[in-house]
Design a protein around this motif. Structure first.
Motif, PDB file in Angstrom:
ATOM      1  N   CYS A  30       0.923  -1.181  -0.134  1.00 29.65           N
ATOM      2  CA  CYS A  30       0.273   0.008  -0.152  1.00 29.65           C
ATOM      3  C   CYS A  30       0.830   1.300   0.028  1.00 29.65           C
ATOM      4  O   CYS A  30       1.796   1.363   0.605  1.00 29.65           O
ATOM      5  CB  CYS A  30      -0.986  -0.232   1.368  1.00 29.65           C
ATOM      6  SG  CYS A  30      -1.673   1.644   1.509  1.00 29.65           S
ATOM      7  N   HIS A  32       0.112   4.280   0.982  1.00 24.35           N
ATOM      8  CA  HIS A  32      -0.279   4.926   2.160  1.00 24.35           C
ATOM      9  C   HIS A  32       0.158   4.479   3.444  1.00 24.35           C
ATOM     10  O   HIS A  32       0.926   5.376   4.152  1.00 24.35           O
ATOM     11  CB  HIS A  32      -1.748   5.179   2.100  1.00 24.35           C
ATOM     12  CG  HIS A  32      -2.288   5.560   0.972  1.00 24.35           C
ATOM     13  ND1 HIS A  32      -2.419   6.579   0.329  1.00 24.35           N
ATOM     14  CD2 HIS A  32      -3.360   4.721   0.098  1.00 24.35           C
ATOM     15  CE1 HIS A  32      -3.084   6.648  -0.843  1.00 24.35           C
ATOM     16  NE2 HIS A  32      -3.819   5.322  -1.125  1.00 24.35           N
ATOM     17  N   CYS A  33       0.063   3.273   3.547  1.00 22.34           N
ATOM     18  CA  CYS A  33       0.666   2.731   4.866  1.00 22.34           C
ATOM     19  C   CYS A  33       1.755   1.487   4.929  1.00 22.34           C
ATOM     20  O   CYS A  33       2.264   1.088   5.880  1.00 22.34           O
ATOM     21  CB  CYS A  33      -0.585   2.404   5.873  1.00 22.34           C
ATOM     22  SG  CYS A  33      -1.079   0.566   5.323  1.00 22.34           S
ATOM     23  N   CYS A  67      -6.619  -1.473   0.427  1.00 23.92           N
ATOM     24  CA  CYS A  67      -5.525  -1.747   1.522  1.00 23.92           C
ATOM     25  C   CYS A  67      -6.360  -2.675   2.652  1.00 23.92           C
ATOM     26  O   CYS A  67      -7.397  -1.896   3.099  1.00 23.92           O
ATOM     27  CB  CYS A  67      -4.818  -0.846   1.817  1.00 23.92           C
ATOM     28  SG  CYS A  67      -3.661  -1.213   3.263  1.00 23.92           S
ATOM     29  N   CYS A  70      -5.289   0.154   6.209  1.00 27.92           N
ATOM     30  CA  CYS A  70      -5.822   1.472   6.160  1.00 27.92           C
ATOM     31  C   CYS A  70      -7.135   1.775   5.508  1.00 27.92           C
ATOM     32  O   CYS A  70      -7.600   2.717   5.534  1.00 27.92           O
ATOM     33  CB  CYS A  70      -4.762   2.547   5.760  1.00 27.92           C
ATOM     34  SG  CYS A  70      -4.494   2.468   3.948  1.00 27.92           S
TER      35      CYS A  70
HETATM   36 ZN   LIG Z   1      -2.701   1.006   3.300  1.00 23.97          ZN
END
Ligand SMILES: [Zn+2]
Length: 177
Positions: A30, A32-33, A67, A70
Motif C-alpha cells: 500500500c 499509504h501505509c 488496503c 488503512c
Molecule cells: Zn494502507
C-alpha cells in the motif's frame, strides 16, 4: 511506490492485460501505509486515448486495490499512460522534441493536440527536474554518459528509451511528474 507498470506500452495491450492478467497491476504494498495485503477492488475508468485513432478505446479500465490495513485504495497505471497528466507520454515526447536543439521536429497531432501553454508547462517541468532525472538515468544507462548537456541528453533518451519508459523507470525512485 511503483505507480507505473513497465512494458505495457499501448492502450490495446493495457485493455488486454486488465482482462487476462489483472494481477500484473497489483501494487506490492500500500502506498499509504506500506501493508502488503491488498484486495482487488473493482476498477475505475479513465479517459486515456487523446489521439484520434485511440479515442474509440475510451474510457479504459484501471484496476483498483483496497488496503486491508488503512482501507484506502490505490492503483497502478500502464507505461503508456502518464500519472496526473491529461496527455500520454508519447504525445508529450512529440510536443517537446522540436524544442530540443538539434532535434528534428516531432510529428504534431493534427487536431486535439496540446496547446502551446501546455507544452510550455511540460518544458518547464522537464527543465526543472532534469538534473535529478539525469542523475538516475545516467546511473542506469551507461550509454547516456556520452550525451553532454540538457538537449543532447533528452534527444538521446527520446531516441533510445523514449519518454514513457524513462519515466516508468524513474518512477521507481522518484515521483513523476
Ligand atoms: Zn494502507
Amino acid at each position: 511506490m511503483r505507480r507505473i507498470v513497465i512494458g505495457i506500452t499501448s492502450l490495446e495491450q493495457h485493455i488486454e492485460a486488465v482482462k487476462a492478467n489483472p494481477e500484473h497491476y497489483r501494487p506490492r504494498c500500500c502506498p499509504h501505509c506500506g501493508i502488503k495485503l491488498l484486495w482487488r477492488h473493482g476498477h475505475y475508468e479513465r479517459k486515456a486515448g487523446r489521439q484520434l485513432e485511440q479515442r474509440s478505446l475510451n474510457p479504459v479500465p484501471i484496476c483498483r486495490y483496497l488496503c486491508s490495513g488503512c482501507q484506502r485504495t490505490c492503483s497502478r497505471l500502464p507505461e503508456c499512460i502518464a500519472p496526473r497528466r491529461w496527455y500520454d507520454w508519447s504525445v508529450q515526447q512529440e510536443a517537446l522534441k522540436p524544442r530540443l536543439k538539434g532535434c528534428s521536429a516531432g510529428h504534431r497531432a493534427d487536431y486535439g493536440g496540446p496547446d502551446e501553454r501546455t507544452v510550455d508547462r511540460w518544458w518547464q517541468w522537464l527543465k526543472a527536474r532534469s538534473d535529478l532525472f539525469e542523475f538516475h538515468l545516467r546511473a542506469r544507462f551507461a550509454e547516456l554518459g556520452r550525451a553532454a548537456g540538457f538537449d543532447a541528453l533528452w534527444r538521446q533518451v527520446f531516441a533510445s528509451l523514449g519518454l514513457a519508459r524513462a519515466m516508468a523507470i524513474l518512477d521507481h525512485e522518484l515521483s513523476v511528474p
